[in-house]
Design a protein around this motif. Structure first.
Motif, PDB file in Angstrom:
ATOM      1  N   ILE A  73       0.764  -1.110  -0.014  1.00  0.00           N
ATOM      2  CA  ILE A  73      -0.063   0.212   0.051  1.00  0.00           C
ATOM      3  C   ILE A  73       1.035   1.282  -0.116  1.00  0.00           C
ATOM      4  CG2 ILE A  73      -1.633   1.431   1.374  1.00  0.00           C
ATOM      5  CD1 ILE A  73      -2.951  -1.307   2.291  1.00  0.00           C
ATOM      6  N   ILE A  74       1.916   1.237   0.684  1.00  0.00           N
ATOM      7  CA  ILE A  74       2.787   2.483   0.886  1.00  0.00           C
ATOM      8  C   ILE A  74       3.444   2.763  -0.549  1.00  0.00           C
ATOM      9  CG2 ILE A  74       4.871   3.199   1.985  1.00  0.00           C
ATOM     10  CD1 ILE A  74       2.448   3.495   3.615  1.00  0.00           C
ATOM     11  N   GLY A  75       3.964   1.525  -1.122  1.00  0.00           N
ATOM     12  CA  GLY A  75       4.645   1.689  -2.364  1.00  0.00           C
ATOM     13  C   GLY A  75       3.980   2.048  -3.344  1.00  0.00           C
ATOM     14  N   THR A  76       2.494   1.597  -3.287  1.00  0.00           N
ATOM     15  CA  THR A  76       1.361   2.081  -4.501  1.00  0.00           C
ATOM     16  C   THR A  76       1.227   3.400  -4.143  1.00  0.00           C
ATOM     17  OG1 THR A  76       0.544  -0.074  -4.534  1.00  0.00           O
ATOM     18  CG2 THR A  76      -0.679   1.547  -5.224  1.00  0.00           C
ATOM     19  N   LEU A  77       1.082   4.008  -3.097  1.00  0.00           N
ATOM     20  CA  LEU A  77       0.619   5.366  -3.031  1.00  0.00           C
ATOM     21  C   LEU A  77       1.971   6.257  -3.141  1.00  0.00           C
ATOM     22  CD1 LEU A  77      -1.032   5.360   0.501  1.00  0.00           C
ATOM     23  CD2 LEU A  77      -2.196   5.546  -1.658  1.00  0.00           C
ATOM     24  N   LEU A  78       3.255   5.856  -2.742  1.00  0.00           N
ATOM     25  CA  LEU A  78       4.413   6.705  -3.339  1.00  0.00           C
ATOM     26  C   LEU A  78       4.566   6.642  -4.580  1.00  0.00           C
ATOM     27  CD1 LEU A  78       7.059   5.024  -0.891  1.00  0.00           C
ATOM     28  CD2 LEU A  78       6.162   7.288  -0.601  1.00  0.00           C
ATOM     29  N   ALA A  79       4.054   5.791  -5.409  1.00  0.00           N
ATOM     30  CA  ALA A  79       4.020   5.757  -6.968  1.00  0.00           C
ATOM     31  C   ALA A  79       2.793   6.734  -7.497  1.00  0.00           C
ATOM     32  CB  ALA A  79       4.057   4.260  -7.635  1.00  0.00           C
ATOM     33  N   GLY A  80       2.038   7.246  -6.764  1.00  0.00           N
ATOM     34  CA  GLY A  80       1.023   7.894  -7.455  1.00  0.00           C
ATOM     35  C   GLY A  80      -0.302   7.155  -7.624  1.00  0.00           C
ATOM     36  N   GLY A  81      -0.564   5.927  -6.956  1.00  0.00           N
ATOM     37  CA  GLY A  81      -1.709   5.208  -7.074  1.00  0.00           C
ATOM     38  C   GLY A  81      -2.819   5.849  -5.749  1.00  0.00           C
ATOM     39  N   ASP A  82      -3.808   5.428  -5.935  1.00  0.00           N
ATOM     40  CA  ASP A  82      -4.731   5.884  -4.924  1.00  0.00           C
ATOM     41  C   ASP A  82      -5.086   4.705  -3.825  1.00  0.00           C
ATOM     42  OD1 ASP A  82      -6.836   4.306  -6.258  1.00  0.00           O
ATOM     43  OD2 ASP A  82      -7.666   6.252  -7.087  1.00  0.00           O
ATOM     44  N   PHE A  83      -5.998   4.677  -3.020  1.00  0.00           N
ATOM     45  CA  PHE A  83      -6.152   3.649  -2.173  1.00  0.00           C
ATOM     46  C   PHE A  83      -6.778   2.641  -2.908  1.00  0.00           C
ATOM     47  CE2 PHE A  83      -5.537   7.068   0.968  1.00  0.00           C
ATOM     48  CZ  PHE A  83      -4.888   6.419   2.044  1.00  0.00           C
ATOM     49  N   GLY A  84      -7.803   2.866  -3.866  1.00  0.00           N
ATOM     50  CA  GLY A  84      -8.456   1.802  -4.702  1.00  0.00           C
ATOM     51  C   GLY A  84      -7.135   0.831  -5.601  1.00  0.00           C
ATOM     52  N   ASP A  85      -6.353   1.637  -5.870  1.00  0.00           N
ATOM     53  CA  ASP A  85      -5.297   1.019  -6.580  1.00  0.00           C
ATOM     54  C   ASP A  85      -4.633   0.069  -5.661  1.00  0.00           C
ATOM     55  OD1 ASP A  85      -5.835   2.293  -9.332  1.00  0.00           O
ATOM     56  OD2 ASP A  85      -4.498   4.173  -8.320  1.00  0.00           O
ATOM     57  N   ALA A  86      -4.210   0.657  -4.653  1.00  0.00           N
ATOM     58  CA  ALA A  86      -3.452  -0.125  -3.427  1.00  0.00           C
ATOM     59  C   ALA A  86      -4.125  -1.363  -3.084  1.00  0.00           C
ATOM     60  CB  ALA A  86      -3.070   0.731  -2.329  1.00  0.00           C
ATOM     61  N   VAL A  87      -5.365  -1.328  -2.674  1.00  0.00           N
ATOM     62  CA  VAL A  87      -6.166  -2.358  -2.286  1.00  0.00           C
ATOM     63  C   VAL A  87      -6.292  -3.547  -3.441  1.00  0.00           C
ATOM     64  CG1 VAL A  87      -8.302  -3.346  -1.520  1.00  0.00           C
ATOM     65  CG2 VAL A  87      -7.462  -1.291  -0.586  1.00  0.00           C
ATOM     66  N   GLU A  88      -6.456  -3.153  -4.571  1.00  0.00           N
ATOM     67  CA  GLU A  88      -6.557  -3.972  -5.541  1.00  0.00           C
ATOM     68  C   GLU A  88      -5.272  -4.826  -5.931  1.00  0.00           C
ATOM     69  OE1 GLU A  88      -8.973  -5.171  -7.509  1.00  0.00           O
ATOM     70  OE2 GLU A  88     -10.431  -3.963  -6.233  1.00  0.00           O
ATOM     71  N   ILE A  89      -4.208  -3.893  -5.797  1.00  0.00           N
ATOM     72  CA  ILE A  89      -2.677  -4.840  -5.991  1.00  0.00           C
ATOM     73  C   ILE A  89      -2.436  -5.724  -4.949  1.00  0.00           C
ATOM     74  CG2 ILE A  89      -0.147  -4.276  -6.093  1.00  0.00           C
ATOM     75  CD1 ILE A  89      -1.054  -1.834  -7.443  1.00  0.00           C
ATOM     76  N   VAL A  90      -2.790  -5.274  -3.538  1.00  0.00           N
ATOM     77  CA  VAL A  90      -2.808  -6.284  -2.595  1.00  0.00           C
ATOM     78  C   VAL A  90      -3.609  -7.441  -2.501  1.00  0.00           C
ATOM     79  CG1 VAL A  90      -3.354  -6.667   0.123  1.00  0.00           C
ATOM     80  CG2 VAL A  90      -2.125  -4.406  -0.670  1.00  0.00           C
ATOM     81  N   ARG A  91      -4.728  -7.413  -3.256  1.00  0.00           N
ATOM     82  CA  ARG A  91      -5.657  -8.374  -3.574  1.00  0.00           C
ATOM     83  C   ARG A  91      -5.127  -9.321  -4.261  1.00  0.00           C
ATOM     84  NH1 ARG A  91     -11.579  -6.570  -5.016  1.00  0.00           N
ATOM     85  NH2 ARG A  91     -11.778  -8.727  -5.279  1.00  0.00           N
TER      86      ARG A  91
END
Length: 401
Positions: A254-272
């Motif tokens: 989640i932290i890496g996704t947010l650092l790269a400019g993603g939002d929380f929706g992106d982060a949760v999808e990638i974690v899934r």
């Protein structure tokens, strides 16, 4: 996948491969636009417990790189903010008395991440979990355990005293906040050189105290699978339950996704996408989805029973609900579940930078100079800073062990 690779699978693993290939799953297209398979051989073997600790051992060969321009920019601009925000929020949760055990382990984790660079540059080994183990042992020493009781046998002969600049700062010994789970797990290393891994869990702990220290691993690689695996390996050193180590993997991604400019929706999808590659992901997956979809008036339902997935869910929910108000977000997280407070603070600053944290809160941050040095050195060692990258002379302040 080649026929030869498929023949290397056991019958059960082959059945799982067929099931995953035929399932209607859509891989998340992220950053480069490349689709990632969720059923390769390494993933299957990990799910079945075979070759599952490969990422925990010191591997020879190239170290994962950070090449994604968006992530490099995010690490340089917002990673320090995320760590500072986590520390500020952690102090709030502790009533301003100093960093909690989780916050202190975060600092020793950052120190260990730079040491992993030393280990690679000098010894050619890629093993952040090994350097992290000794970072946790130094944390245990800073909590008041004499060094001869922290390490034993041949390790004590090789390391008669703890090394590095961080443990040499007397302030690291001033605030005692023992985490019983971590302390008991690390005591087993002194007793019989035992430490937690996927195949040999050290306990069945599912508390949140292993999550925050994996924040630095958000800078480890472009590939979320690498980040998730290393964060899980780190948490496994002290927490053997999937709820704990999968939550740690999720947090780092989640932290890496947010650092790269993603939002929380992106982060949760990638974690899934990453969770399905591991056994027993249900609690973490459900908690994350509940956190993402939580209605503002029902956030309290996410907090019980206070385990690692609950802390992660509360942090995601609060960070989304109070995205533009750091004080409100931290206050709400602390009210709902104190263990989620630093996680929420880190997420907000990973997305928004130092500007989201009130200046007067940063002015009151303890160990600010220590945190700033650690952050700068992590960033320099991972992606470089203008005029500053890892140098061989760093081995004095950041020896491998």
């Amino acid at each position: 996948m080649t026929m030869g690779m498929e023949q290397s699978l056991s019958r059960d693993e082959q059945l799982m491969a067929d099931r995953l290939r035929s399932a209607d799953t859509s891989d998340v297209v992220w950053r480069s636009g490349n689709r990632r398979n969720s059923w390769d051989v390494a993933v299957l073997r990990r799910a079945f417990g075979r070759s599952s600790d490969e990422f925990c051992r010191g591997q020879r060969g190239p170290k994962p790189a950070v090449d994604d321009i968006a992530l490099i920019h995010g690490i340089r601009s917002n990673f320090g903010a995320a760590v500072r925000a986590a520390a500020v929020a952690d102090q709030v949760a502790g009533g301003g008395s100093g960093l909690s055990a989780a916050g202190q382990m975060m600092l020793f984790g950052l120190d260990s991440l730079v040491r992993a660079e030393t280990f690679y540059r000098i010894d050619g080994a890629v093993s952040p979990s090994n350097t992290a183990l000794f970072g946790l042992l130094r944390w245990r020493h800073a909590q008041g355990t004499p060094w001869p009781e922290v390490v034993s046998g041949a390790y004590r002969e090789e390391l008669p005293e703890p090394t590095g600049w961080l443990i040499g700062d007397s302030r690291m010994f001033e605030h005692i906040d023992r985490d019983e789970v971590c302390d008991a797990a690390l005591a087993k290393f002194a007793e019989r050189q035992a430490f937690g891994s996927f195949r040999r869990p050290i306990n069945d702990a599912r508390t949140p105290s292993a999550i925050l220290r994996t924040i630095g691993l958000a800078t480890w690689a472009d590939d979320p699978e690498e980040v998730f695996a290393q964060a899980a390996a780190n948490a496994l050193l002290t927490h053997g339950h999937p709820d704990a180590y999968l939550s740690a993997g999720a947090f780092a991604v989640i932290i890496g996704t947010l650092l790269a400019g993603g939002d929380f929706g992106d982060a949760v999808e990638i974690v899934r996408e990453e969770l399905v590659k591991w056994p027993s992901p249900g609690n973490v997956g459900r908690a994350l989805e509940a956190g993402r979809a939580a209605e503002p008036g029902r956030l309290a339902e996410l907090a019980a029973p206070g385990a690692a997935p609950n802390a992660l869910a509360v942090a995601v929910a609060v960070a989304q609900a109070r995205f533009g108000d750091f004080e409100a977000a931290v206050g709400l997280a602390n009210q709902l579940l104190p263990d989620s407070t630093a996680l929420a603070g880190a997420m907000l600053a990973a997305a928004g930078g130092d500007a989201v944290v009130p200046a007067h809160w940063l002015d009151g941050l303890g160990l600010a100079d220590v945190i700033d040095r650690l952050v700068d050195d992590v960033v320099a060692s991972r992606v470089g800073l203008p005029g500053r990258t890892w140098q061989r002379t760093w081995a004095q302040d950041y020896p491998s062990f």
